[in-house]
Design a protein around this motif. Structure first.
Motif, PDB file in Angstrom:
ATOM      1  N   LEU A  25       0.779  -1.211   0.000  1.00 12.98           N
ATOM      2  CA  LEU A  25       0.000   0.000   0.000  1.00 12.98           C
ATOM      3  C   LEU A  25       0.822   1.277   0.000  1.00 12.98           C
ATOM      4  CD1 LEU A  25      -3.013  -0.168   0.023  1.00 12.98           C
ATOM      5  CD2 LEU A  25      -2.916   0.594   2.348  1.00 12.98           C
ATOM      6  N   ALA A  26       0.297   2.302  -0.656  1.00  9.97           N
ATOM      7  CA  ALA A  26       1.017   3.546  -0.849  1.00  9.97           C
ATOM      8  C   ALA A  26       1.358   4.199   0.477  1.00  9.97           C
ATOM      9  CB  ALA A  26       0.154   4.488  -1.665  1.00  9.97           C
ATOM     10  N   ALA A  27       2.500   4.919   0.509  1.00 10.97           N
ATOM     11  CA  ALA A  27       2.874   5.625   1.727  1.00 10.97           C
ATOM     12  C   ALA A  27       1.941   6.812   1.887  1.00 10.97           C
ATOM     13  CB  ALA A  27       4.313   6.093   1.628  1.00 10.97           C
ATOM     14  N   LEU A  28       0.993   6.697   2.761  1.00 14.31           N
ATOM     15  CA  LEU A  28      -0.110   7.643   2.812  1.00 14.31           C
ATOM     16  C   LEU A  28       0.098   8.593   3.974  1.00 14.31           C
ATOM     17  CD1 LEU A  28      -2.877   5.007   2.267  1.00 14.31           C
ATOM     18  CD2 LEU A  28      -1.742   6.425   0.565  1.00 14.31           C
ATOM     19  N   PRO A  29       0.190   9.879   3.698  1.00 20.77           N
ATOM     20  CA  PRO A  29       0.541  10.808   4.733  1.00 20.77           C
ATOM     21  C   PRO A  29      -0.594  11.267   5.621  1.00 20.77           C
ATOM     22  CG  PRO A  29       0.427  11.935   2.641  1.00 20.77           C
ATOM     23  CD  PRO A  29       0.132  10.497   2.388  1.00 20.77           C
TER      24      PRO A  29
ATOM     25  N   SER B 218       9.539   6.314  -7.505  1.00 17.08           N
ATOM     26  CA  SER B 218       9.327   4.873  -7.583  1.00 17.08           C
ATOM     27  C   SER B 218       8.122   4.492  -6.740  1.00 17.08           C
ATOM     28  CB  SER B 218      10.559   4.102  -7.107  1.00 17.08           C
ATOM     29  OG  SER B 218      10.739   4.258  -5.708  1.00 17.08           O
ATOM     30  N   TYR B 219       7.567   3.343  -7.057  1.00 20.25           N
ATOM     31  CA  TYR B 219       6.405   2.828  -6.340  1.00 20.25           C
ATOM     32  C   TYR B 219       6.447   1.306  -6.428  1.00 20.25           C
ATOM     33  CZ  TYR B 219       1.517   1.406  -5.664  1.00 20.25           C
ATOM     34  OH  TYR B 219       0.370   0.793  -5.245  1.00 20.25           O
ATOM     35  N   SER B 220       6.335   0.660  -5.279  1.00 26.05           N
ATOM     36  CA  SER B 220       6.347  -0.805  -5.246  1.00 26.05           C
ATOM     37  C   SER B 220       5.274  -1.282  -4.275  1.00 26.05           C
ATOM     38  CB  SER B 220       7.709  -1.339  -4.806  1.00 26.05           C
ATOM     39  OG  SER B 220       8.711  -0.968  -5.723  1.00 26.05           O
ATOM     40  N   ARG B 221       4.735  -2.459  -4.577  1.00 23.14           N
ATOM     41  CA  ARG B 221       3.677  -2.995  -3.727  1.00 23.14           C
ATOM     42  C   ARG B 221       3.723  -4.511  -3.750  1.00 23.14           C
ATOM     43  NH1 ARG B 221      -1.750  -1.253  -5.867  1.00 23.14           N
ATOM     44  NH2 ARG B 221      -1.919  -3.310  -6.841  1.00 23.14           N
TER      45      ARG B 221
ATOM     46  N   VAL C 138       6.098   4.007   7.994  1.00 27.86           N
ATOM     47  CA  VAL C 138       7.470   4.008   8.505  1.00 27.86           C
ATOM     48  C   VAL C 138       8.368   4.520   7.384  1.00 27.86           C
ATOM     49  CG1 VAL C 138       9.302   2.641   9.556  1.00 27.86           C
ATOM     50  CG2 VAL C 138       6.913   2.014   9.939  1.00 27.86           C
ATOM     51  N   GLY C 139       8.716   5.820   7.470  1.00 25.35           N
ATOM     52  CA  GLY C 139       9.461   6.408   6.366  1.00 25.35           C
ATOM     53  C   GLY C 139       8.603   6.369   5.114  1.00 25.35           C
ATOM     54  N   GLY C 140       9.154   5.836   4.034  1.00 27.46           N
ATOM     55  CA  GLY C 140       8.394   5.703   2.795  1.00 27.46           C
ATOM     56  C   GLY C 140       7.611   4.413   2.708  1.00 27.46           C
ATOM     57  N   MET C 141       7.667   3.608   3.753  1.00 27.08           N
ATOM     58  CA  MET C 141       7.011   2.301   3.755  1.00 27.08           C
ATOM     59  C   MET C 141       5.645   2.398   4.430  1.00 27.08           C
ATOM     60  SD  MET C 141       7.476  -1.008   3.015  1.00 27.08           S
ATOM     61  CE  MET C 141       9.249  -1.336   3.057  1.00 27.08           C
ATOM     62  N   ASN C 142       4.687   1.702   3.846  1.00 26.17           N
ATOM     63  CA  ASN C 142       3.354   1.593   4.427  1.00 26.17           C
ATOM     64  C   ASN C 142       3.046   0.109   4.571  1.00 26.17           C
ATOM     65  OD1 ASN C 142       0.613   1.499   5.004  1.00 26.17           O
ATOM     66  ND2 ASN C 142       0.071   3.132   3.579  1.00 26.17           N
ATOM     67  N   ILE C 143       2.864  -0.351   5.800  1.00 30.40           N
ATOM     68  CA  ILE C 143       2.569  -1.757   6.077  1.00 30.40           C
ATOM     69  C   ILE C 143       1.207  -1.830   6.738  1.00 30.40           C
ATOM     70  CG2 ILE C 143       3.325  -3.854   7.246  1.00 30.40           C
ATOM     71  CD1 ILE C 143       6.149  -2.724   7.259  1.00 30.40           C
ATOM     72  N   SER C 144       0.328  -2.694   6.215  1.00 32.02           N
ATOM     73  CA  SER C 144      -1.025  -2.730   6.760  1.00 32.02           C
ATOM     74  C   SER C 144      -1.598  -4.140   6.712  1.00 32.02           C
ATOM     75  CB  SER C 144      -1.945  -1.781   5.982  1.00 32.02           C
ATOM     76  OG  SER C 144      -2.035  -2.160   4.628  1.00 32.02           O
ATOM     77  N   LEU C 145      -2.500  -4.408   7.641  1.00 35.48           N
ATOM     78  CA  LEU C 145      -3.321  -5.609   7.659  1.00 35.48           C
ATOM     79  C   LEU C 145      -4.721  -5.237   7.175  1.00 35.48           C
ATOM     80  CD1 LEU C 145      -2.313  -7.033  11.151  1.00 35.48           C
ATOM     81  CD2 LEU C 145      -1.709  -8.039   8.943  1.00 35.48           C
ATOM     82  N   PHE C 146      -5.383  -6.140   6.446  1.00 36.64           N
ATOM     83  CA  PHE C 146      -6.710  -5.810   5.940  1.00 36.64           C
ATOM     84  C   PHE C 146      -7.616  -7.034   5.986  1.00 36.64           C
ATOM     85  CE2 PHE C 146      -4.544  -7.415   2.187  1.00 36.64           C
ATOM     86  CZ  PHE C 146      -5.518  -8.181   1.553  1.00 36.64           C
TER      87      PHE C 146
ATOM     88  N   THR D 162      -0.406  -6.165   3.389  1.00 36.75           N
ATOM     89  CA  THR D 162       0.071  -5.379   2.260  1.00 36.75           C
ATOM     90  C   THR D 162       1.255  -4.528   2.716  1.00 36.75           C
ATOM     91  OG1 THR D 162      -2.204  -5.219   1.466  1.00 36.75           O
ATOM     92  CG2 THR D 162      -0.601  -3.779   0.459  1.00 36.75           C
ATOM     93  N   ALA D 163       2.240  -4.406   1.840  1.00 37.90           N
ATOM     94  CA  ALA D 163       3.367  -3.505   2.093  1.00 37.90           C
ATOM     95  C   ALA D 163       3.669  -2.742   0.813  1.00 37.90           C
ATOM     96  CB  ALA D 163       4.603  -4.287   2.538  1.00 37.90           C
ATOM     97  N   SER D 164       3.892  -1.439   0.950  1.00 37.71           N
ATOM     98  CA  SER D 164       4.219  -0.630  -0.222  1.00 37.71           C
ATOM     99  C   SER D 164       5.327   0.349   0.137  1.00 37.71           C
ATOM    100  CB  SER D 164       2.988   0.121  -0.731  1.00 37.71           C
ATOM    101  OG  SER D 164       2.603   1.118   0.184  1.00 37.71           O
ATOM    102  N   TYR D 165       5.965   0.805  -0.916  1.00 35.04           N
ATOM    103  CA  TYR D 165       7.024   1.811  -0.731  1.00 35.04           C
ATOM    104  C   TYR D 165       6.898   2.835  -1.845  1.00 35.04           C
ATOM    105  CZ  TYR D 165      11.576   4.033  -0.313  1.00 35.04           C
ATOM    106  OH  TYR D 165      12.584   4.955  -0.168  1.00 35.04           O
ATOM    107  N   ARG D 166       6.929   4.092  -1.466  1.00 33.27           N
ATOM    108  CA  ARG D 166       6.820   5.178  -2.445  1.00 33.27           C
ATOM    109  C   ARG D 166       7.958   6.159  -2.221  1.00 33.27           C
ATOM    110  NH1 ARG D 166       2.480   6.709  -5.263  1.00 33.27           N
ATOM    111  NH2 ARG D 166       1.131   5.459  -3.912  1.00 33.27           N
ATOM    112  N   MET D 167       8.637   6.502  -3.311  1.00 31.09           N
ATOM    113  CA  MET D 167       9.731   7.478  -3.226  1.00 31.09           C
ATOM    114  C   MET D 167       9.358   8.686  -4.090  1.00 31.09           C
ATOM    115  SD  MET D 167      13.765   7.124  -4.286  1.00 31.09           S
ATOM    116  CE  MET D 167      13.415   7.110  -6.039  1.00 31.09           C
TER     117      MET D 167
END
Length: 806
Positions: free
Chosen positions: A12-16, A182-185, A757-765, A801-806
């Protein structure tokens, strides 16, 4: 055209900020967000604004005077949206049939003839014409998108033929010339009563030569587990979780800027999707309430679907205007099908001359549990092949100064589309079955039934029925949209599109079930004018009122011949001499008023609209019940009325609430029938189908967690019970089936909780928290049988889900 006997690694996207939850706005990228103080919950960020191109120029969504929903990739990730079916749950006025990929916007939808919803990947329209049977639109995966836009109401002026109900646009990110992004999921999940699903994808882009040459590449793969088991007649499981699916997407793009104001962007996108079996289960063997889903058909209804889309965009900006050229070539091949084995048996069960069994009885070939075990092993799969080749060229010129007293966009559009549809009933055991049932070969039976003096073509044991059509459709259009800003707050817009559309086709049909070979060709043409008028009043920076009139259109076409010998009784019942060789275009006229507001120091955002749409000369299928063949004709008139509303607010620090509600009442205003009193296809007042009410509610809470940013979110979607469509009306004598019932009202609940966490978004769904299994679709396999197949949602799914956005 042959009718279906029944009818039918990261994340998931790094959501601010919490405002990412709203349907039409999004928070700024995470890299620019300032972490909240750790001593307390984060303050909600101001509502961000998605920039859209619904008017072919870039505008903030709150300033666009049309009804539109837009979701960027961050919002899509937070809502767990991977397909358009997921997007539809959050979008008022949009309904999606996951069984046929059919899109309805504001009640305007038809599976006959040309498409009623425009579907675009960037500036390329990809919707399909229902040339034969089972012509479903492709379903682009949602990964590494700049945004998805849903434009409600006809968009004929700027988006052309097929955008009668509205337009869905998938907008991809463009290569960067000055910075890397960059964007990864990645995701893994488990489905109750099913198996494990997973996905992984990554995208990166940036400058190769600063300000001169940039790139963006992405790759994505997803596996969705199955949850329906193949069984024998007694319910013993032979193969588990057969309805799994895979999708792979690869995309690459380059941007070259040879001069300061000139960009050249070639791109290519490839997608391959495979569904191993459909989502229908046998009602007589299943128990959805206990998570038991079984399918006793011997067929695996595989659906491979792949497309490639190369495109070239040229963009030149002068001081006062911009010229944009888009060239593309869309090539697609899709193989699908219905349950041909069950279809054949439901049809053969109605034929005269059955031999009695050893007990002197003629038992049904189909029971509530599946194929009667007294029938020798029989397999006759349907194979429906659809191909599209579309060349599209559009050139437009548009003003670039939004503060000018007059702003405008004008252009020309050309499209050349080739399409093939081939339907086959592959019947290698046909003669063996007919010897058992009738004491003669398949070919001899239908030859005798047709009372045909000449011999039928030699049946080779492959196709007992084949119908193939090839078509070519060419469109050329000129369009313009001009806005006069009478005062700094009051504007009027006038636009129009003039099109010339030509359509031609060739067809052949053959096989014993068709009573021999038929050949045909045909062509039609039309020259519609599609006007648009709009008035908007920007009362202040936060409040907009508007009203719009617009027209939508879809072109006509031609019918494959319907064999008179096979269907004479049907034609006599309808009071006609035969099926029409062609059908005309149809149109909609839409009137809409709307408002967009920000209230309470911009802590509440409201977008609302009300509409009425008139639909004339509706292209729709006429099903001939005795010979099980259908064709398209223009019958009946209809209207759709309703409203949609979207709210997003932040009543407390760290809390974001959003709501999307839609109401659509769509029904016939003129009875659709031929001269015969027994030919009624739809009665004045009948619904066009679909759920009148849809509601989506969401709540998110953002809070500090162990020195990082945590969030928790719940989403709830409701759709009311669908109205009965014309095929389910007891007055629709030619097609009424009392066994077909409306779909249930639905309640879908999803949960998601995670940390940034930084650019990382970790979530349970958790999707489908209640493990709800509503009846979404019920198919009766032949009016005279007891066999029903149903479709419902994927059961409860829990994942990470884990995502990273730069």
């Amino acid at each position: 055209m042959r009718g279906f006997w029944a009818s039918g690694g990261l994340l998931l996207a790094a959501l601010p900020a919490p405002s990412i939850a709203q349907a039409t706005t999004a928070a700024p990228p995470a890299a620019s967000a300032t972490p909240p103080p750790k001593a307390g919950p984060p303050e909600p960020a101001p509502f961000g604004e998605i920039v859209v191109t619904a008017t072919r120029t870039e505008q903030s969504i709150s300033k666009v005077p049309i009804s539109i929903s837009a979701f960027n990739q961050q919002a899509l990730d937070l809502k767990g949206a991977k397909t358009l079916a997921d997007v539809a749950r959050f979008t008022p006025g949009l309904q999606f049939d996951n069984g046929s990929n059919q899109i309805a916007i504001r009640g305007i939808s038809s599976n006959a003839g040309a498409g009623t919803t425009g579907i675009y990947i960037d500036d390329t329209p990809i919707q399909i014409r229902n040339l034969g049977f089972d012509s479903d639109d492709t379903l682009p995966a949602i990964f590494d998108l700049d945004r998805v836009e849903v434009l409600r109401g006809p968009q004929g002026t700027l988006f052309g033929a097929g955008s009668e109900g509205g337009t869905v646009r998938y907008i991809t990110p463009q290569p960067g010339l000055d910075q890397y992004t960059s964007y990864s999921r990645a995701e893994v999940s488990s489905t109750a009563h099913g198996g494990m699903s997973w996905e992984v994808g990554s995208a990166i882009g940036g400058p190769i030569v600063d300000d001169k040459l940039g790139f963006r590449i992405s790759a994505y793969h997803r596996h969705d587990s199955g949850w329906i088991d193949k069984t024998d007649y007694d319910g013993n499981v032979l193969d588990k979780n057969t309805n799994y699916a895979n999708v792979t997407v690869i995309r690459g793009a380059l941007t070259w800027a040879p001069a300061e104001n000139f960009k050249i962007t070639p791109s290519v996108q490839y997608q391959q999707r495979l569904t191993a079996d459909d989502d229908f289960y046998v009602e007589g063997q299943s128990d959805p309430g206990r998570g038991v889903f079984k399918d006793s058909s011997p067929e695996y209804r595989r659906n491979p679907d792949h497309f490639v889309l190369p495109a070239l965009k040229l963009d030149w900006k002068a001081d006062a205007f911009e010229v944009v050229s888009n060239s593309s070539y869309f090539k697609r091949r899709n193989v699908s099908g219905y349950d041909g084995t069950v279809y054949d048996l439901s049809y053969y069960q109605t034929l005269d001359g059955r031999l009695p069994d050893a007990n002197g009885d003629t038992p049904p070939l189909l029971t509530a549990k599946g194929i009667d075990p007294s029938v020798d092993y029989y397999l006759s799969p349907s194979v429906v092949t659809n191909k599209q080749r579309i060349f599209t060229q559009e050139v437009r010129i548009q003003s670039t100064n939004p503060g000018a007293p007059i702003t405008w966009v004008a252009g020309i559009f050309y499209q050349d589309q080739h399409q093939l549809s081939r339907e086959e009933l592959v019947d290698p055991k046909g003669n063996q079955l007919f010897e058992q049932l009738f004491g003669m070969s398949l070919e001899d039976y239908f030859g005798a039934a047709a009372d045909n003096d000449g011999p039928l073509p030699l049946y080779d044991g492959r196709d007992s029925y084949i119908n193939q059509s090839k078509s070519r459709e060419k469109q050329i259009a000129g369009f313009a949209d001009v806005t006069w800003h009478i005062t700094p707050t009051l504007s009027v817009t006038g636009g129009g599109r003039f099109e010339k559309v030509t359509y031609s086709f060739v067809n052949f049909a053959d096989g014993p079930q068709n009573y021999g070979r038929t050949d045909a060709s045909g062509h039609t043409s039309s020259t519609p004018f599609l006007p648009k008028a709009n008035i908007s009043w920007q009362i202040d920076r936060d409040d907009l009122l508007y009203g719009t009139y617009s027209r939508g259109f879809r072109p006509g076409g031609a019918n494959a011949p319907v064999p008179y010998d096979a269907c004479s009784d049907d034609f006599d019942g309808l009071g006609i001499k035969g099926a029409p060789s062609s059908y005309k275009s149809d149109t909609v006229d839409s009137f809409e008023v709307g408002t967009k507001n920000k209230l309470f120091d911009r802590k509440l955002s409201i977008e609302a609209s009300a509409f009425t749409i008139q639909w004339k000369g509706i292209q729709q299928f006429v099903t001939l019940p005795e010979c099980a063949i259908m064709y398209i004709d223009n019958l009946g008139k209809a209207r759709a009325r309703g409203f949609d509303i979207q709210l997003t607010g932040s009543p407390l620090p760290g809390v974001t609430l959003d709501m999307a509600m839609g109401y659509t009442d769509s029904r016939y205003t003129k009875t659709a029938q031929y001269e015969s009193p027994t030919s009624i296809l739809a009665v004045k007042g009948d619904s066009l189908g679909g759920a009148p009410w849809t509601v989506s509610l969401g709540a998110q809470y953002d809070f500090p967690a162990f020195g990082e940013r945590g969030y928790a979110r719940v989403d709830y979607q409701y759709a009311s019970r669908s109205k009965r469509t014309k095929e389910m009306d007891p007055n629709a004598i030619a097609s009424y089936d009392p066994g077909i019932v409306s779909s249930d009202a639905t309640h879908f609940v999803g949960l998601r909780a995670g940390a940034l966490v930084g650019g990382m978004n970790i979530s349970l769904f958790v999707d489908n928290l209640l493990d709800s299994a509503p009846l979404l679709d019920r198919t009766h396999q032949g009016i005279d049988t007891l066999l029903y197949t149903d479709r419902t949602w994927r059961p409860r799914t829990v994942g990470l889900t884990a995502s990273y956005r730069m």
